[in-house]
Design a protein around this motif. Structure first.
Motif, PDB file in Angstrom:
ATOM      1  N   LEU A 232       0.799  -1.222   0.000  1.00  0.00           N
ATOM      2  CA  LEU A 232       0.000   0.000   0.000  1.00  0.00           C
ATOM      3  C   LEU A 232       0.840   1.285   0.000  1.00  0.00           C
ATOM      4  O   LEU A 232       0.580   2.179  -0.804  1.00  0.00           O
ATOM      5  N   PRO A 233       1.843   1.437   0.875  1.00  0.00           N
ATOM      6  CA  PRO A 233       2.544   2.723   0.916  1.00  0.00           C
ATOM      7  C   PRO A 233       3.184   3.104  -0.420  1.00  0.00           C
ATOM      8  O   PRO A 233       3.011   4.243  -0.889  1.00  0.00           O
ATOM      9  N   ARG A 234       3.939   2.206  -1.037  1.00  0.00           N
ATOM     10  CA  ARG A 234       4.569   2.570  -2.303  1.00  0.00           C
ATOM     11  C   ARG A 234       3.546   2.715  -3.420  1.00  0.00           C
ATOM     12  O   ARG A 234       3.727   3.515  -4.337  1.00  0.00           O
ATOM     13  N   GLY A 235       2.466   1.950  -3.353  1.00  0.00           N
ATOM     14  CA  GLY A 235       1.415   2.112  -4.347  1.00  0.00           C
ATOM     15  C   GLY A 235       0.778   3.479  -4.275  1.00  0.00           C
ATOM     16  O   GLY A 235       0.579   4.152  -5.297  1.00  0.00           O
ATOM     17  N   LEU A 236       0.445   3.922  -3.067  1.00  0.00           N
ATOM     18  CA  LEU A 236      -0.161   5.243  -2.905  1.00  0.00           C
ATOM     19  C   LEU A 236       0.820   6.357  -3.255  1.00  0.00           C
ATOM     20  O   LEU A 236       0.425   7.390  -3.811  1.00  0.00           O
ATOM     21  N   TYR A 237       2.084   6.150  -2.946  1.00  0.00           N
ATOM     22  CA  TYR A 237       3.093   7.152  -3.304  1.00  0.00           C
ATOM     23  C   TYR A 237       3.134   7.331  -4.820  1.00  0.00           C
ATOM     24  O   TYR A 237       3.257   8.459  -5.322  1.00  0.00           O
ATOM     25  N   ALA A 238       3.015   6.225  -5.556  1.00  0.00           N
ATOM     26  CA  ALA A 238       2.996   6.305  -7.023  1.00  0.00           C
ATOM     27  C   ALA A 238       1.764   7.044  -7.514  1.00  0.00           C
ATOM     28  O   ALA A 238       1.833   7.848  -8.451  1.00  0.00           O
ATOM     29  N   VAL A 239       0.598   6.775  -6.897  1.00  0.00           N
ATOM     30  CA  VAL A 239      -0.637   7.465  -7.285  1.00  0.00           C
ATOM     31  C   VAL A 239      -0.479   8.968  -7.095  1.00  0.00           C
ATOM     32  O   VAL A 239      -0.843   9.766  -7.975  1.00  0.00           O
ATOM     33  N   GLN A 240       0.084   9.372  -5.953  1.00  0.00           N
ATOM     34  CA  GLN A 240       0.230  10.805  -5.721  1.00  0.00           C
ATOM     35  C   GLN A 240       1.246  11.431  -6.664  1.00  0.00           C
ATOM     36  O   GLN A 240       1.072  12.553  -7.140  1.00  0.00           O
ATOM     37  N   ALA A 241       2.315  10.696  -6.961  1.00  0.00           N
ATOM     38  CA  ALA A 241       3.312  11.225  -7.885  1.00  0.00           C
ATOM     39  C   ALA A 241       2.730  11.453  -9.271  1.00  0.00           C
ATOM     40  O   ALA A 241       3.089  12.410  -9.965  1.00  0.00           O
ATOM     41  N   LEU A 242       1.794  10.605  -9.679  1.00  0.00           N
ATOM     42  CA  LEU A 242       1.195  10.706 -11.005  1.00  0.00           C
ATOM     43  C   LEU A 242       0.033  11.687 -11.063  1.00  0.00           C
ATOM     44  O   LEU A 242      -0.210  12.294 -12.113  1.00  0.00           O
ATOM     45  N   ALA A 243      -0.695  11.844  -9.959  1.00  0.00           N
ATOM     46  CA  ALA A 243      -1.952  12.594 -10.028  1.00  0.00           C
ATOM     47  C   ALA A 243      -2.124  13.611  -8.919  1.00  0.00           C
ATOM     48  O   ALA A 243      -3.237  14.089  -8.697  1.00  0.00           O
ATOM     49  N   GLY A 244      -1.042  13.965  -8.216  1.00  0.00           N
ATOM     50  CA  GLY A 244      -1.154  14.920  -7.121  1.00  0.00           C
ATOM     51  C   GLY A 244      -0.187  16.076  -7.270  1.00  0.00           C
ATOM     52  O   GLY A 244       0.699  16.063  -8.130  1.00  0.00           O
ATOM     53  N   VAL A 245      -0.345  17.068  -6.408  1.00  0.00           N
ATOM     54  CA  VAL A 245       0.526  18.247  -6.438  1.00  0.00           C
ATOM     55  C   VAL A 245       1.071  18.589  -5.054  1.00  0.00           C
ATOM     56  O   VAL A 245       1.974  19.416  -4.937  1.00  0.00           O
ATOM     57  N   GLN A 246       0.552  17.993  -4.001  1.00  0.00           N
ATOM     58  CA  GLN A 246       0.977  18.335  -2.654  1.00  0.00           C
ATOM     59  C   GLN A 246       2.198  17.519  -2.226  1.00  0.00           C
ATOM     60  O   GLN A 246       2.604  16.574  -2.900  1.00  0.00           O
ATOM     61  N   ARG A 247       2.757  17.890  -1.079  1.00  0.00           N
ATOM     62  CA  ARG A 247       3.878  17.144  -0.519  1.00  0.00           C
ATOM     63  C   ARG A 247       3.349  15.888   0.181  1.00  0.00           C
ATOM     64  O   ARG A 247       2.228  15.858   0.688  1.00  0.00           O
ATOM     65  N   TRP A 248       4.200  14.863   0.257  1.00  0.00           N
ATOM     66  CA  TRP A 248       3.808  13.602   0.878  1.00  0.00           C
ATOM     67  C   TRP A 248       3.354  13.814   2.327  1.00  0.00           C
ATOM     68  O   TRP A 248       2.346  13.246   2.764  1.00  0.00           O
ATOM     69  N   GLU A 249       4.087  14.637   3.073  1.00  0.00           N
ATOM     70  CA  GLU A 249       3.734  14.810   4.476  1.00  0.00           C
ATOM     71  C   GLU A 249       2.369  15.467   4.633  1.00  0.00           C
ATOM     72  O   GLU A 249       1.692  15.282   5.661  1.00  0.00           O
ATOM     73  N   GLN A 250       1.934  16.237   3.647  1.00  0.00           N
ATOM     74  CA  GLN A 250       0.606  16.849   3.728  1.00  0.00           C
ATOM     75  C   GLN A 250      -0.506  15.816   3.646  1.00  0.00           C
ATOM     76  O   GLN A 250      -1.529  15.955   4.322  1.00  0.00           O
ATOM     77  N   VAL A 251      -0.330  14.785   2.822  1.00  0.00           N
ATOM     78  CA  VAL A 251      -1.416  13.818   2.644  1.00  0.00           C
ATOM     79  C   VAL A 251      -1.417  12.735   3.707  1.00  0.00           C
ATOM     80  O   VAL A 251      -2.447  12.076   3.923  1.00  0.00           O
ATOM     81  N   ILE A 252      -0.292  12.538   4.396  1.00  0.00           N
ATOM     82  CA  ILE A 252      -0.260  11.503   5.434  1.00  0.00           C
ATOM     83  C   ILE A 252      -0.601  12.058   6.816  1.00  0.00           C
ATOM     84  O   ILE A 252      -1.061  11.333   7.698  1.00  0.00           O
TER      85      ILE A 252
END
Length: 471
Positions: free
Chosen positions: A146-166
């Motif tokens: 799950l963690p690396r999968g979600l990181y990939a989703v955010q990298a492809l379709a997000g604009v915020q920093r990782w710490e903001q979404v977690i």
């Protein structure tokens, strides 16, 4: 004899010609459906052409509308907050998924996984992110995907920093928002799967009683794990002290854990005139190509016969234990779309918690019956017009999730059945659950009409987010 009709989609004039040449190009037995899809142009899918939710790329004084849906209400509220803070579909989807590791751990967990379908409205491109939890250790335990999968989703379709979404998930674990009805229902039905020494069981089933809805129960161990991921990044789950603890607790090869990467590829698509239905491209049974085949097998049948044909094609029986899933979907202000089906394998995974982490060991999946995400998008102008996820409940037999999704999408696409009608008239005995948001664009003024909705047998939440258009 040739017949020509004109339609207008999103302000573009198109000419559709029907006749002998067009019929000859259709696959055998599919002529009537293909002609209908081409005539309607934009696809009635959208079913759901609801009056009420209105938006357009071309009407500059209109409020911009976004939609978030999740199988757990607190997660949907977090998705709303992320969009209000300037996030995009990938940011909201990832924040909701991480939130559900806290609020719905029966179905979503850091040691579990899932699959997402994404549509990038600017690039006019659809993709699959496959981070399915496949068996990798003793008794079917899986690598944490799950963690690396979600990181990939955010990298492809997000604009915020990782710490903001977690951060919202970390806060939920530290300061409980209260047990939701969705989680209380799973505790009552499947709580006996938790082992006696499970930290989840100690927190939520103290004395053997299911907590009341709204009861505040903190999860300090899980909060600590999420804090490590916020401060040190997603890599901390796969290398370093936390990864060592996870590998030992799960009984998996530390090298395999370090090496894990999600799979990013295209989608399995079904052309529907000027738009396409996008399904996840995975190699599991009841997924990918099997769903396209089931769709094609049922599309030409009378409406009353389609559900049975899909069930037959997928091998859905409506009986027996099944992997449980949870769904979420987002259509953001730029009309990007993300839809995800997440799972712990079985309800509560293996039932074991990895000591000191608050993380439940998940059960690997070998079939796609736990759930299926889908998007419908127009790649000509870049618009997401439908997002839906069908999931299995855990006790409704094989292929329940895919069956729920297709039996909702078929009448929406082919018959123009409204979304609220679809969800409110699903038989109580129908396997699986489905949530969706469906839109149709007016041929006259380009206004987008959308309707979000959740399955009445679940306890999810659909949220409309309105914002002022940026100029």
């Amino acid at each position: 004899m040739m017949a020509t009709t004109e339609t207008s989609l999103l302000g573009l004039r198109t000419v559709t010609t029907s006749g002998s040449d067009e019929r000859a190009s259709a696959r055998p037995g599919a002529a009537s459906s293909l002609l209908m899809w081409r005539r309607v142009g934009a696809l009635a899918i959208a079913a759901s052409l609801l009056t009420g939710c209105v938006n357009t790329k071309f009407k500059t004084d209109a409020l911009v509308q976004s939609f978030v849906i999740a199988d757990e209400p607190r997660a949907a509220s977090i998705g709303r907050d992320v969009l209000n803070q300037g996030g995009r579909a990938g940011d909201a989807a990832v924040a909701m998924a991480l939130a559900m590791t806290v609020t719905l751990p029966s179905r979503v967990g850091l040691a579990g996984g899932g699959v997402c379908v994404l549509f990038d409205a600017a690039k006019k491109e659809a993709r699959t992110v496959d981070f399915l939890p496949r068996p990798a250790g003793p008794n079917g335990v899986t690598l944490p995907t799950l963690p690396r999968g979600l990181y990939a989703v955010q990298a492809l379709a997000g604009v915020q920093r990782w710490e903001q979404v977690i951060s919202p998930a970390e806060q939920l674990a530290q300061f409980s928002p209260g047990v939701s009805r969705a989680f209380a229902q799973d505790l009552a039905a499947f709580g006996n799967r938790l082992t006696a020494d499970s930290e989840i069981r100690k927190h939520f089933l103290a004395g053997g009683a299911v907590p009341a809805v709204g009861a505040t129960i903190n999860q300090p161990e899980l909060s600590g794990t999420l804090s490590v991921l916020r401060r040190n990044g997603v890599g901390a789950f796969y290398t370093g002290p936390l990864a060592t603890t996870l590998a030992q607790g799960l009984g998996v090869d530390p090298a395999a854990l370090r090496a894990y990467q999600p799979r990013v590829t295209g989608t399995r698509s079904v052309p529907l005139g000027l738009v396409s239905l996008h399904l996840a491209d995975t190699d599991l049974p009841e997924s990918g190509a099997a769903l396209v085949q089931a769709w094609n097998a049922a599309a030409d049948l009378p409406p009353a016969q389609r559900a049975a044909r899909v069930a037959s094609a997928l091998g859905a029986t409506g009986q027996g234990a099944s992997a449980a899933g949870a769904g979420l979907m987002v259509i953001d202000r730029d009309e990007n779309g993300v839809a995800c089906a997440l799972t712990q394998g079985a309800p509560f995974g293996t039932g074991r918690t990895i000591a000191g982490t608050g993380v439940l060991a998940a059960q690997g999946v070998e079939r796609g019956g736990f759930g299926t995400p889908a998007l419908v998008a127009n790649a000509i102008v870049g618009r997401t017009l439908f997002a839906g996820v069908g999931v299995a409940n855990g006790d409704d037999g094989p292929a329940a999730g895919p069956l729920a999704l297709l039996t909702a999408a078929l009448p929406a696409a082919l018959d123009g059945v409204k979304g609220d009608v679809l969800l409110n008239t699903r038989p109580a005995s129908a396997p699986g659950r489905v949530n969706l948001v469906a839109c149709q664009v007016s041929n006259e003024d380009g206004i987008r009409y959308c309707q979000p909705g959740t399955d009445s047998r679940g306890h999810g939440l659909a949220v409309l987010v309105e914002s002022v258009r940026e100029r």
